[in-house]
Design an enzyme around this catalytic site. Structure first.
Site, PDB file in Angstrom:
ATOM      1  N   VAL A  61      83.087  63.233 -57.314  1.00  0.00           N
ATOM      2  CA  VAL A  61      84.438  63.442 -57.830  1.00  0.00           C
ATOM      3  C   VAL A  61      84.412  63.797 -59.313  1.00  0.00           C
ATOM      4  O   VAL A  61      85.128  64.699 -59.761  1.00  0.00           O
ATOM      5  CB  VAL A  61      85.328  62.200 -57.575  1.00  0.00           C
ATOM      6  CG1 VAL A  61      86.647  62.300 -58.317  1.00  0.00           C
ATOM      7  CG2 VAL A  61      85.554  62.035 -56.080  1.00  0.00           C
ATOM      8  N   GLU A  62      83.577  63.121 -60.075  1.00  0.00           N
ATOM      9  CA  GLU A  62      83.550  63.348 -61.517  1.00  0.00           C
ATOM     10  C   GLU A  62      82.977  64.709 -61.897  1.00  0.00           C
ATOM     11  O   GLU A  62      83.526  65.379 -62.757  1.00  0.00           O
ATOM     12  CB  GLU A  62      82.734  62.243 -62.213  1.00  0.00           C
ATOM     13  CG  GLU A  62      83.357  60.859 -62.165  1.00  0.00           C
ATOM     14  CD  GLU A  62      84.534  60.687 -63.101  1.00  0.00           C
ATOM     15  OE1 GLU A  62      84.890  61.616 -63.846  1.00  0.00           O
ATOM     16  OE2 GLU A  62      85.112  59.583 -63.083  1.00  0.00           O
ATOM     17  N   THR A  63      81.852  65.103 -61.284  1.00  0.00           N
ATOM     18  CA  THR A  63      81.147  66.302 -61.754  1.00  0.00           C
ATOM     19  C   THR A  63      80.603  67.196 -60.656  1.00  0.00           C
ATOM     20  O   THR A  63      80.003  68.228 -60.964  1.00  0.00           O
ATOM     21  CB  THR A  63      79.943  65.899 -62.630  1.00  0.00           C
ATOM     22  OG1 THR A  63      79.044  65.112 -61.845  1.00  0.00           O
ATOM     23  CG2 THR A  63      80.383  65.163 -63.868  1.00  0.00           C
TER      24      THR A  63
END
Length: 193
Positions: A61-63
């Site tokens: 989700v983050e990267t």
């Protein structure tokens, strides 16, 4: 006549390929939902007693497993750690000062992020959903929502979280978490906390 024969052969091959993909849903699933840095995730998850699938889902989700990503707010690396948070972790975990300057390295970022997740699990009584809220919005905000009764810490009631970004973040992480558990349960290792 040759044209129609080629079309039929192509259609048959396409059909067989589609049947193979749907028959082998695990192959299709791992292609659609890959996990990179499995060894680093496994080691850090074990070191800090954190679920490896949760680490993988947060990274996705983050990267999307891009270690060079930096957010507009300045978060660094795979797990998008804020420099201030990373500095706090380095002090609390007694890491070497150079750790903060190595957050772009996937192994370091995952290690520091796993330590932070473990810390959040301790702060939020092992409530995975509250941990995710704290990871995204900060522990102070999550604590305030829980202590004031705005939110009860459950996935069922995340619509009560005042930050739309945090609600969406939790939903996305849990979506990938569930996918990873289903696809990689035997490969990535046992789930914890």
């Amino acid at each position: 006549m040759k044209f129609f024969r080629k079309k039929r052969v192509f259609a048959l091959l396409l059909f067989l390929f589609v049947v193979f993909l749907f028959y082998n849903t695990r192959l299709l699933g791992t292609w659609m939902y890959p996990i990179k840095y499995e060894k680093d995730i496994r080691v850090s998850a074990t070191n800090y007693n954190v679920d490896p699938f949760l680490i993988a889902a947060i990274i996705r989700v983050e990267t999307n497993f891009n270690p060079e990503k930096t957010s507009r707010k300045g978060a660094i690396g795979l797990m998008q750690l804020m420099p201030d948070t990373a500095q706090w972790i380095v002090e609390k975990a007694d890491y070497a000062d150079k750790t903060v300057h190595s957050l772009e390295r996937p192994d370091v970022n995952i290690e520091v992020g796993a330590w932070y997740l473990n810390s959040l699990y301790q702060q939020f009584d092992s409530n995975r959903i509250a941990v995710l809220a704290a990871y995204n919005a900060g522990p102070g905000n999550a604590r305030k929502w829980l202590s004031s009764g705005i939110w009860d810490g459950t996935l069922k009631n995340i619509d009560k979280i005042p930050f739309g970004e945090t609600r969406h973040y939790i939903q996305r992480v849990m979506y990938y978490y569930n996918k990873y558990v289903k696809l990689y349960d035997e490969e990535l290792g046992p789930r914890t906390t």
